[in-house]
Design an enzyme around this catalytic site. Structure first.
Site, PDB file in Angstrom:
ATOM      1  N   ARG A   1       0.796  -1.293  -0.171  1.00  0.00           N
ATOM      2  CA  ARG A   1      -0.060   0.022   0.073  1.00  0.00           C
ATOM      3  C   ARG A   1       0.846   1.227   0.157  1.00  0.00           C
ATOM      4  O   ARG A   1       1.932   1.290   0.451  1.00  0.00           O
ATOM      5  CB  ARG A   1      -0.817  -0.065   1.377  1.00  0.00           C
ATOM      6  CG  ARG A   1      -1.854  -1.455   1.290  1.00  0.00           C
ATOM      7  CD  ARG A   1      -3.171  -1.010   2.264  1.00  0.00           C
ATOM      8  NE  ARG A   1      -2.531  -0.898   3.536  1.00  0.00           N
ATOM      9  CZ  ARG A   1      -3.460  -0.128   4.455  1.00  0.00           C
ATOM     10  NH1 ARG A   1      -4.650   0.221   4.211  1.00  0.00           N
ATOM     11  NH2 ARG A   1      -3.040  -0.406   5.717  1.00  0.00           N
TER      12      ARG A   1
ATOM     13  N   LYS B   1       4.383 -10.651   9.539  1.00  0.00           N
ATOM     14  CA  LYS B   1       3.693 -10.620   8.479  1.00  0.00           C
ATOM     15  C   LYS B   1       4.070 -11.825   7.595  1.00  0.00           C
ATOM     16  O   LYS B   1       5.139 -12.207   7.127  1.00  0.00           O
ATOM     17  CB  LYS B   1       3.876  -9.123   7.723  1.00  0.00           C
ATOM     18  CG  LYS B   1       3.196  -8.875   6.640  1.00  0.00           C
ATOM     19  CD  LYS B   1       3.209  -7.529   6.284  1.00  0.00           C
ATOM     20  CE  LYS B   1       2.697  -6.972   5.243  1.00  0.00           C
ATOM     21  NZ  LYS B   1       1.546  -5.853   5.408  1.00  0.00           N
TER      22      LYS B   1
ATOM     23  N   ARG C   1      -1.306   0.337  14.743  1.00  0.00           N
ATOM     24  CA  ARG C   1      -0.238  -0.179  15.292  1.00  0.00           C
ATOM     25  C   ARG C   1      -0.506  -0.544  16.819  1.00  0.00           C
ATOM     26  O   ARG C   1      -1.432   0.257  17.248  1.00  0.00           O
ATOM     27  CB  ARG C   1       0.770   0.932  15.089  1.00  0.00           C
ATOM     28  CG  ARG C   1       1.360   1.489  13.817  1.00  0.00           C
ATOM     29  CD  ARG C   1       2.376   0.176  13.304  1.00  0.00           C
ATOM     30  NE  ARG C   1       2.662   0.807  11.909  1.00  0.00           N
ATOM     31  CZ  ARG C   1       2.192   0.338  10.733  1.00  0.00           C
ATOM     32  NH1 ARG C   1       1.284  -0.576  10.948  1.00  0.00           N
ATOM     33  NH2 ARG C   1       2.566   0.750   9.720  1.00  0.00           N
TER      34      ARG C   1
HETATM   35  P1  ATP Z   1      -0.272  -1.528   7.578  1.00  0.00           P
HETATM   36  O1  ATP Z   1      -0.198   0.019   6.744  1.00  0.00           O
HETATM   37  O2  ATP Z   1      -1.721  -2.024   7.315  1.00  0.00           O
HETATM   38  O3  ATP Z   1       0.430  -1.556   8.816  1.00  0.00           O
HETATM   39  P2  ATP Z   1       2.137  -2.697   6.214  1.00  0.00           P
HETATM   40  O4  ATP Z   1       3.170  -1.483   6.644  1.00  0.00           O
HETATM   41  O5  ATP Z   1       2.461  -4.052   6.511  1.00  0.00           O
HETATM   42  O6  ATP Z   1       0.690  -2.349   6.282  1.00  0.00           O
HETATM   43  P3  ATP Z   1       1.743  -3.177   3.212  1.00  0.00           P
HETATM   44  O7  ATP Z   1       1.434  -1.990   2.313  1.00  0.00           O
HETATM   45  O8  ATP Z   1       0.888  -4.048   3.575  1.00  0.00           O
HETATM   46  O9  ATP Z   1       2.191  -2.220   4.494  1.00  0.00           O
HETATM   47  O10 ATP Z   1       3.053  -4.023   3.040  1.00  0.00           O
HETATM   48  C1  ATP Z   1       4.132  -3.321   2.525  1.00  0.00           C
HETATM   49  C2  ATP Z   1       5.055  -3.663   3.803  1.00  0.00           C
HETATM   50  O11 ATP Z   1       5.494  -4.844   3.908  1.00  0.00           O
HETATM   51  C3  ATP Z   1       6.746  -3.072   3.395  1.00  0.00           C
HETATM   52  O12 ATP Z   1       6.887  -1.656   3.675  1.00  0.00           O
HETATM   53  C4  ATP Z   1       7.528  -3.932   4.197  1.00  0.00           C
HETATM   54  O13 ATP Z   1       7.926  -3.447   5.562  1.00  0.00           O
HETATM   55  C5  ATP Z   1       6.670  -5.426   4.373  1.00  0.00           C
HETATM   56  N1  ATP Z   1       7.221  -6.286   3.395  1.00  0.00           N
HETATM   57  C6  ATP Z   1       7.722  -6.220   2.163  1.00  0.00           C
HETATM   58  N2  ATP Z   1       7.824  -7.236   1.477  1.00  0.00           N
HETATM   59  C7  ATP Z   1       7.448  -8.255   2.354  1.00  0.00           C
HETATM   60  C8  ATP Z   1       7.403  -9.719   2.153  1.00  0.00           C
HETATM   61  N3  ATP Z   1       7.690 -10.565   1.335  1.00  0.00           N
HETATM   62  N4  ATP Z   1       6.891 -10.289   3.355  1.00  0.00           N
HETATM   63  C9  ATP Z   1       6.453  -9.713   4.728  1.00  0.00           C
HETATM   64  N5  ATP Z   1       6.610  -8.227   4.574  1.00  0.00           N
HETATM   65  C10 ATP Z   1       7.102  -7.770   3.713  1.00  0.00           C
END
Ligand code: ATP
Length: 318
Positions: A115, A180, A313
């Site tokens: 995102r 994640k 968070r």
């Molecule tokens: P939210 O804002 O809902 O907390 P998020 O910060 O996890 O979501 P997303 O857009 O869902 O953001 O995912 C992007 C983020 O996920 C990246 O900024 C990185 O930190 C993490 N990421 C990137 N690649 C992977 C992966 N293969 N597996 C797990 N996490 C990843």
């Protein structure tokens, strides 16, 4: 690059292949084979053993995505060796007029997205990079809670792979503990009040073991279960669970799924901060409403939040 891919298919059994045999199969010289092998190692981050008198061998056998293994699924699938991202390719396919529904898969993504322009780390042949394109013509109601429904479908596919401890974080993160394991990115094109296309992008960490570029806690099916999984089966069960949940959503609406979603919410009752750009609201998670919006208790009062730009968070003191 078809030569590289043919070579990979020859090597993927993990056995030894002589330079001569590989050259003959590809119709190129032994030195051209050598060059392609080096290319494979550097481009795809694979490691290849060379043993004098025996030839070349992949350090670990490789299982690629196979079209035949998905042919029985609910939607036509196309598999790409490499893409910028499966969502980007989906958007181009919609532009070209490809008839939805369809699925796009890639063995790797060079510009995998999360995102708000964040990066999704997508190494070759280790994980699932998947987009499902749907045509929506039921108006806004059809979109209500949809991203949460997709989260549930991913969760159920992971449970089928034995990852019992996986759970959800509003709106659509899939976590094991605080790590994640999958990411979801929905993109809508067209007029949401009329005919539009929805791209459901899903990344699932399947066999990934190391990924120094991921800048938050993460895990994979391999790391949770201790064994390498068959990515083709994971795609098949993802197809099936998406089909089941999307049908339920279409016929009964999100309200019918709300309770199941809440019972899988890892942060139910927790103290959280909800972040929207520079704004932050602190509260306690009460659950979600019938549209999939987040319900927080803020200073004794229930408040409801929805929208694609929100991040939750945990509060450090909770
Ligand atoms: P939210 O804002 O809902 O907390 P998020 O910060 O996890 O979501 P997303 O857009 O869902 O953001 O995912 C992007 C983020 O996920 C990246 O900024 C990185 O930190 C993490 N990421 C990137 N690649 C992977 C992966 N293969 N597996 C797990 N996490 C990843």
């Amino acid at each position: 690059d078809t030569c590289m891919l043919t070579l990979l298919k020859l090597l993927k059994d993990g056995r030894f292949h002589s330079g001569q045999a590989l050259g003959a199969a590809l119709g190129v010289s032994r030195s051209a084979v050598w060059k392609q092998l080096q290319h494979l190692e550097s481009e795809l981050n694979l490691s290849i053993h060379k043993v004098r008198g025996r030839g070349y061998q992949l350090a670990a056998p490789l299982e690629l995505l196979e079209h035949e293994q998905m042919a029985a699924g609910p939607w036509p699938v196309s598999i790409h060796e490499s893409l910028d991202s499966t969502n980007a390719e989906s958007l181009r396919a919609i532009d070209r007029g490809q008839t939805a529904p369809f699925v796009i898969l890639a063995e790797r993504q060079l510009a995998g997205r999360g995102r708000r322009g964040r990066k999704w780390v997508s190494p070759f042949a280790e994980n699932i990079y998947y987009s499902l394109v749907l045509r929506m013509d039921g108006g806004m109601r059809q979109l209500e809670g949809l991203s949460l429904v997709v989260g549930l479908a991913v969760l159920s596919a992971l449970r089928e792979m034995g990852i019992e401890r996986a759970g959800l974080k509003w709106p659509n993160d899939v976590l094991v503990g605080n790590k994640k394991i999958a990411g979801i990115l929905l993109e809508l094109v067209g007029d949401p009040a009329d005919v539009c296309h929805l791209v459901i992008g899903i990344g699932i960490n399947a066999n990934m073991r190391v990924a120094s570029e991921v800048d938050q806690a993460w895990t994979s099916v391999f790391l949770e279960s201790g064994k390498a999984i068959n990515r083709n089966s994971l795609v098949s069960s993802l197809n099936q669970s998406l089909l089941t949940y999307l049908k339920r959503h279409e016929s009964s609406g999100f309200a019918a799924i709300q309770a199941e979603w809440e019972s899988n919410h890892l942060w139910q009752g927790r103290e959280v901060s909800l972040i929207a750009g520079v704004h932050q609201v602190d509260g306690t998670v009460m659950g979600i409403d019938q549209q999939g919006a987040l319900r927080l208790r803020v200073e004794g009062e229930e408040k409801v939040f929805s929208g694609g730009e929100l991040s939750l968070r945990l509060r450090h003191d909770s």
